[in-house]
Design an enzyme around this catalytic site. Structure first.
Site, PDB file in Angstrom:
ATOM      1  N   SER A 169       1.040  -1.252  -0.094  1.00 37.80           N
ATOM      2  CA  SER A 169       0.105  -0.015   0.037  1.00 37.80           C
ATOM      3  C   SER A 169       0.965   1.303  -0.008  1.00 37.80           C
ATOM      4  CB  SER A 169      -0.991  -0.060   1.206  1.00 37.80           C
ATOM      5  OG  SER A 169      -2.050   1.191   1.077  1.00 37.80           O
ATOM      6  N   ASP A 178      -8.851  -5.511  -5.077  1.00 35.05           N
ATOM      7  CA  ASP A 178      -8.728  -4.401  -4.063  1.00 35.05           C
ATOM      8  C   ASP A 178      -9.546  -3.298  -4.447  1.00 35.05           C
ATOM      9  OD1 ASP A 178      -7.290  -2.296  -2.662  1.00 35.05           O
ATOM     10  OD2 ASP A 178      -5.293  -3.138  -3.477  1.00 35.05           O
ATOM     11  N   HIS A 202      -7.108  -5.606  -0.593  1.00 32.17           N
ATOM     12  CA  HIS A 202      -6.014  -4.711  -0.491  1.00 32.17           C
ATOM     13  C   HIS A 202      -5.068  -5.439   0.277  1.00 32.17           C
ATOM     14  CE1 HIS A 202      -3.950  -1.135  -0.535  1.00 32.17           C
ATOM     15  NE2 HIS A 202      -4.022  -1.140   0.719  1.00 32.17           N
TER      16      HIS A 202
END
Length: 700
Positions: free
Chosen positions: A557, A645, A677
């Site tokens: 991320s 995601d 995610h």
């Protein structure tokens, strides 16, 4: 090392159990009393590709002279597998156990007592509501005082949600109307309702009176059992992603069973974690700002049920004093009150640690209950409070070389230390060396609006006397989160395979005060990148056993965002990169992310629901994105993307993949079509670890 050996190592490390919840009951004996501690554990199992849960019990015998002195701990009972339980809760008086269980596509509510199963309701067949919520954002299961009713949150019934305003069923043209949800990790959650089941009659009812502009969750009974408290999140004009975001507008409401509802919190704020004191006089809850940082330092509020007035028990900490208490950054455990209703216990980030704290309501003084943070030789760097009941705290402790450990201790009197006892040691410990580092930015890297901030890192090294150890720079996501000095199976696996691992808590991480968090707003892609690089240079300068020519960077991320920035901005410094669901182009992400507000806030722009993108805003987002440095990337890049995601579209990673492929730069992409995610599925995590290690071995 061969792939089978790497996979075997990961199976061993990820299979180590961790306590995730606990409960305490008390039994009075003729010559004193005993306590039963029931801990629920989680464990990954690669053969089935699933996460297992089991419970285990310990009996603690207290002194006849002092019930807070444990004289003996009996051997634990056997591990009892927990099957298909979504929620469970013990009643405090009669010792009943409520369980919501998934069986054959149906959700059942079971009530157990000392003689076995006492009652079972098929909630699905009753069809009063949709699926029961078992997530950490909305989910709850609460006993009434009389222990004849249960409170929980569920999705509204489809028959209700598909009615038109004149109560006529929808047909034809309306069947495909878009239904909003609460984003990443909450894709099946849309319209929650508060439900009450009467255990004597078996009747399930949906409470009426919740304001139509909010979605209720985290419900609990008010004293007397004639009303409930709940957190209501604004869902107008549309829903934004809620998971990992403590900045969503919400309020604390009180709802009478007859349908009268009132808001009891004040202002335009975010609230969470309401917890009622044992004496029933005070409700505490966490409060933060709306929009801005997606995660933040929170204040602890207390609401007096009699006077109906709210006061601040703990305020936001802008800058910690003398490296002490840095504020509250995470959810309160379900049970956090002392028996006398005068103290509240909680865990929170504190610089590079996760510490255990207690606040006294009479003095507002905060004290640490863990080992001294000044003792750098201490065993545990992470303390997580699971519960405190009857003043007995149950905690999970760990460090980079010590897997999760179950410990107990009584809340001490003022000025005294806790006498901790370990109930369950980990199956194995490791001989890694680990240390906590403090890093100061150079004058040129100082933030003029938030001057004088520092940050930190945790260095983990394999047990080896040789020099020229390759180092992996491991960067956390968020960005407003933390890498505490606790157990991390990825870090342990890399260290076991001969890598040093540097986990950096750059400015903007939790645990360093609200100023540190705010300092990153508008400076992503520069301040955080420079902080990571500064930490790497600092550790290389001070530790000659590390090989400066064999460096890699990994992260997910925002950690993937920084990893790709680093190999682009310092193309000759790092030799490999592995990124999970990275943000690559903030401008193209704007229209696909479930947290569009953060896409504006992160680059320093104000957000409003009616925002229309401008050329200037998109240019600012692009300017701060790794894609602008793609042409300079020389290090081989491994990308791992989740096809589902909702937070960072997998097309972000694909954008970098194509940019690198077009330049004949070494790049490999792994696509996990069923993952979101966090890439959290057990087999996915194992595959990511294996491929990351092989990538590092190939290129370092």
């Amino acid at each position: 090392m061969e792939p089978t050996g790497i996979s075997g190592l990961y199976a061993e490390l990820s299979g180590l159990s961790a306590p995730v919840a606990a409960a305490v009951s008390e039994q009075k004996l003729p010559e004193g009393r005993s306590y039963t501690v029931t801990a629920e554990w989680g464990q990954s199992e690669l053969v089935r590709g699933s996460r297992l849960r089991y419970t285990q019990q310990w009996t603690l015998i207290a002194s006849s002279n002092d019930h807070k002195t444990i004289t003996a701990v009996l051997p634990p009972g056997p591990c009892v597998p927990v099957s298909a339980e979504l929620l469970s809760q013990n009643s405090p008086i009669k010792g009943l156990r409520a369980v919501v269980r998934e069986t054959g596509g149906h959700q059942l509510l079971e009530i157990w007592d000392s003689h076995g199963l006492r009652k079972c309701l098929d909630l699905t067949a009753l069809n009063e509501h949709g699926r029961v919520y078992d997530d950490a954002q909305f989910g709850c299961l609460s006993w009434s005082e009389c222990e004849s009713k249960l409170l929980y949150v569920a999705e509204t019934s489809k028959s209700t949600s598909t009615q038109t305003h004149n109560a006529e069923p929808m047909f034809g043209k309306d069947r495909s109307v878009y239904c909003e949800d609460w984003g990443e990790g909450l894709t099946s959650k849309s319209v929650p309702v508060v439900c009450v089941v009467n255990l004597q009659t078996g009747v399930v009812s949906v409470l009426q009176g919740v304001p139509p502009h909010v979605s209720p969750g985290q419900a609990l009974w008010a004293p007397g059992g004639q009303s409930v408290f709940f957190v209501g999140w604004w869902h107008e004009p549309f829903r934004l992603g809620l998971k990992f975001c403590s900045n969503r507008r919400s309020a604390l409401f009180k709802l009478d069973l007859d349908g009268h509802c009132e808001c009891v919190s004040e202002g335009i704020v975010s609230v969470s974690c309401p917890r009622l004191s044992p004496d029933g006089t005070t409700l505490i809850y966490l409060q933060g700002g709306v929009f801005g940082p997606h995660n933040q330092c929170l204040s602890l509020q207390e609401y007096d049920l009699k006077s109906r007035k709210t006061s601040t028990l703990l305020d936001v900490v802008n800058r910690p004093q003398n490296r002490g208490f840095a504020g509250v950054y995470e959810a309160l455990p379900p049970c956090c009150w002392s028996a006398d209703s005068q103290r509240v216990t909680f865990s929170s980030a504190c610089r590079n640690w996760k510490d255990l704290f207690v606040v006294n309501r009479r003095t507002n003084k905060v004290s640490s209950l863990s080992d001294s943070l000044s003792d750098l030789s201490k065993v545990y760097g992470g303390w997580k409070l699971l519960t405190v009941q009857r003043d007995l705290m149950v905690v999970c402790c760990s460090s980079p070389n010590t897997p999760p450990t179950l410990r107990v201790g009584f809340l001490p009197s003022a000025g005294e230390a806790v006498t901790w006892q370990t109930l369950q040691h980990p199956a194995v410990t490791f001989d890694f060396h680990w240390s906590v580092l403090d890093v100061t930015p150079t004058p040129e890297e100082d933030n003029t609006h938030y001057s004088g901030l520092d940050f930190g890192a945790v260095l983990v090294k394999p047990h080896s006397v040789h020099t020229e150890i390759p180092m992996v720079v491991f960067i956390h996501g968020g960005p407003h989160s933390q890498f505490p000095a606790e157990w991390n199976s990825t870090t342990a696996g890399l260290a076991k395979l001969g890598f040093a691992v540097l986990m950096v808590n750059y400015r903007g991480s939790t645990g360093f005060g609200q100023d540190s968090i705010l300092s990153l707003i508008g400076h992503i892609g520069s301040q955080d990148v420079k902080d990571v690089q500064r930490a790497v240079l600092s550790v290389l300068q001070n530790d000659t056993t590390l090989d400066p020519k064999r460096l890699a960077v990994i992260g997910g991320s925002h950690g993937g965002f920084l990893s790709c920035h680093l190999v682009g901005q310092y193309p000759d410094f790092y030799r490999a990169c592995a990124a999970r669901n990275p943000v690559i182009n903030a401008a193209t992400l704007l229209g696909t992310s479930d947290i569009v507000d953060w896409r504006y806030s992160s680059v320093g722009l104000q957000y409003s629901y009616d925002q229309i993108p401008t050329a200037e805003a998109l240019a600012t987002m692009l300017e701060k994105s790794p894609i602008t440095h793609a042409a300079q990337i020389r290090a081989p890049v491994l990308l791992m993307l989740g096809g589902r995601d909702r937070r960072v579209s997998p097309h972000q990673g694909l954008e970098l993949y194509r940019a690198l492929k077009s330049r004949a730069s070494p790049v490999r992409l792994l696509w996990f079509p069923e993952d979101g995610h966090s890439l959290a599925r057990v087999n996915t995590q194992a595959e990511c670890f294996l491929n990351t290690v092989l990538w590092l071995h190939q290129h370092l």
